[in-house]
Design an enzyme around this catalytic site. Structure first.
Site, short mmCIF file in Angstrom:
data_model
loop_
_atom_site.label_atom_id
_atom_site.label_comp_id
_atom_site.label_asym_id
_atom_site.label_seq_id
_atom_site.Cartn_x
_atom_site.Cartn_y
_atom_site.Cartn_z
N ASP A 1 8.75 -9.34 15.16
CA ASP A 1 8.70 -8.67 16.48
C ASP A 1 9.32 -9.56 17.55
O ASP A 1 10.02 -9.10 18.45
CB ASP A 1 7.26 -8.35 16.88
CG ASP A 1 6.51 -7.62 15.77
OD1 ASP A 1 7.16 -6.87 15.02
OD2 ASP A 1 5.30 -7.83 15.65
N TYR B 1 -8.31 -2.57 9.48
CA TYR B 1 -9.46 -1.68 9.70
C TYR B 1 -9.04 -0.78 10.86
O TYR B 1 -9.30 -1.08 12.02
CB TYR B 1 -10.72 -2.50 10.03
CG TYR B 1 -11.15 -3.30 8.81
CD1 TYR B 1 -12.11 -2.79 7.93
CD2 TYR B 1 -10.52 -4.50 8.48
CE1 TYR B 1 -12.46 -3.48 6.78
CE2 TYR B 1 -10.85 -5.19 7.32
CZ TYR B 1 -11.82 -4.68 6.48
OH TYR B 1 -12.14 -5.35 5.33
N ARG B 2 -8.31 0.28 10.49
CA ARG B 2 -7.67 1.07 11.55
C ARG B 2 -7.71 2.58 11.29
O ARG B 2 -7.19 3.34 12.09
CB ARG B 2 -6.23 0.58 11.74
CG ARG B 2 -5.29 0.90 10.59
CD ARG B 2 -4.00 0.11 10.64
NE ARG B 2 -3.21 0.32 11.84
CZ ARG B 2 -2.02 -0.26 12.06
NH1 ARG B 2 -1.49 -1.06 11.15
NH2 ARG B 2 -1.36 -0.04 13.17
N ASP C 1 0.48 -13.44 17.42
CA ASP C 1 1.84 -12.92 17.25
C ASP C 1 2.76 -13.15 18.43
O ASP C 1 3.98 -13.18 18.27
CB ASP C 1 1.78 -11.39 17.07
CG ASP C 1 1.21 -10.97 15.75
OD1 ASP C 1 0.80 -11.83 14.96
OD2 ASP C 1 1.17 -9.74 15.51
N LYS D 1 16.95 -9.09 8.57
CA LYS D 1 16.16 -10.33 8.60
C LYS D 1 15.92 -10.76 7.16
O LYS D 1 15.36 -10.00 6.38
CB LYS D 1 14.84 -10.07 9.34
CG LYS D 1 15.04 -9.71 10.80
CD LYS D 1 13.74 -9.32 11.49
CE LYS D 1 13.45 -7.84 11.37
NZ LYS D 1 12.23 -7.40 12.03
N LEU D 2 16.39 -11.95 6.86
CA LEU D 2 16.37 -12.40 5.46
C LEU D 2 15.26 -13.42 5.18
O LEU D 2 15.33 -14.15 4.21
CB LEU D 2 17.73 -13.01 5.10
CG LEU D 2 18.92 -12.05 5.22
CD1 LEU D 2 20.24 -12.81 5.13
CD2 LEU D 2 18.86 -10.96 4.16
O1 KDG Z 1 4.50 -7.58 13.14
C1 KDG Z 1 3.18 -8.00 13.39
C2 KDG Z 1 2.32 -6.83 13.15
O2 KDG Z 1 2.41 -6.47 11.80
C3 KDG Z 1 0.88 -7.06 13.44
O3 KDG Z 1 0.62 -7.42 14.77
C4 KDG Z 1 0.02 -5.88 13.08
O4 KDG Z 1 1.15 -4.11 14.20
C5 KDG Z 1 0.68 -4.56 13.20
C6 KDG Z 1 0.78 -3.79 11.99
O5 KDG Z 1 0.62 -2.58 12.12
O6 KDG Z 1 1.03 -4.34 10.94
#
Ligand code: KDG
Length: 315
Positions: free
Chosen positions: A259, A107-108, A295, A227-228
């Site tokens: 991350d 929701y952004r 996270d 990253k696999l």
């Molecule tokens: O890598 C984790 C992110 O995906 C999460 O915190 C949300 O930043 C985000 C995104 O835009 O997906």
């Protein structure tokens, strides 16, 4: 000025306490997240100073983000608070329909974070950075966020410090073909490229990591890390190919692992350590993050990485 700077949207994560379809979940746990924010927290845990360029709303969640970053000692001088705007949120559905996997519902749209613009990126803040970290999420947020991100890439390419790029493609945020158009040239300008086979397919039409890594190293990228997922990770440099398998841990929520991995990989490389050591630390970080909701809370310090490895080795 911080050693390491990133640019992106801080988000509030509402993580379902139970697994299963979200419509049946009544309890959600709140966390402060966002890929670039997670990265800034991760490199701090590793001992570097870090700063985030971004925007939050003038709401409770915006205050939550600012307090959290201050608590983690991530520099917030470049995080703007946008009047009459809101801080983005997302929900996480865990373990359904694929056990061990999560689904994100954002929701952004038109959030404060998406109002990032080129004036938010100041050369004076970046010029002494040892590393600038970019992800493929920020340029997908809005036209002005993309311009800000491109400005950051341009400045970062000219300064002495390194550039790391985590392709992190979130297909729901991009229009068809745009990720490729923006991220492919950016990948070639990076010193450390972190990616995965899905993103490689979107960018290059192929997931043949060996071939693509060779091509990218030929274009000046110093290290390519793929990253696999459950199969671990593989890194390429002009000196060789390095693999690391995953540690077996109980997976509560895999979101954020990438991350954490990126932040520990990059910080170990900046400390002058070998690619093998960097992959090992990054894998520990990714493994610990998936064992809880949220996270970045479980991104380990150097001490914690040592404890994890000693325990694995039975010392
Ligand atoms: O890598 C984790 C992110 O995906 C999460 O915190 C949300 O930043 C985000 C995104 O835009 O997906």
């Amino acid at each position: 000025m911080p050693d390491i700077v990133s640019i992106g949207e801080p988000l509030i994560q509402l993580n379902a306490v139970d697994t299963g379809p979200i419509r049946y979940n009544n309890y959600f746990e709140k966390h402060v997240a966002g890929a670039e924010l997670n990265f800034c927290v991760g490199v701090r845990r590793s001992g570097f100073s870090s700063g985030l360029i971004g925007r939050v709303g003038d709401d409770e969640f915006g205050l939550n983000v600012m307090q959290y970053l201050a608590g983690e000692r991530v520099d917030t001088t470049q995080v703007g608070i946008v009047k009459n705007s809101y801080t983005a949120v997302y929900f996480i559905q865990r373990g359904y329909p694929v056990p061990g996997k999560s689904i994100l519902y954002y929701y952004r749209k038109d959030s404060a974070g998406s109002k990032l613009c080129p004036d938010d990126v100041k050369e004076s803040y970046l010029k002494n950075a040892r590393l600038v970290h970019l992800t493929g999420i920020t340029p997908a947020l809005s036209d002005t966020a993309r311009e800000a991100w491109l400005k950051m890439l341009d400045i970062a390419s000219k300064i002495e410090g390194w550039v790391s790029l985590d392709t992190n493609i979130r297909p729901v945020l991009w229009k068809e073909g745009e990720a490729r158009e923006i991220l492919k040239p950016a990948a070639e300008k990076s010193d450390i490229l972190l990616t995965d086979p899905d993103d490689m397919k979107i960018l290059y039409g192929s997931g043949d990591t060996n071939e693509l890594a060779k091509e990218l190293l030929g274009k000046g990228v110093k290290i390519v890390v793929v990253k696999l997922g459950p199969e671990g990770s593989i890194a390429y440099s002009k000196d060789g190919i390095y693999r690391h398998s995953n540690y077996q841990v109980p997976v509560v929520d895999p979101v954020g692992a990438g991350d954490a991995f990126a932040s520990l990989f990059v910080s170990n490389i900046l400390k002058g350590r070998s690619i093998e050591t960097a992959l090992e630390a990054a894998t520990v970080a990714g493994s610990l993050v998936v064992t809880r909701r949220g996270d970045n809370e479980n991104i380990p310090s150097e001490e914690d990485i040592k404890s994890f490895l000693s325990s694995i080795r039975g010392e």
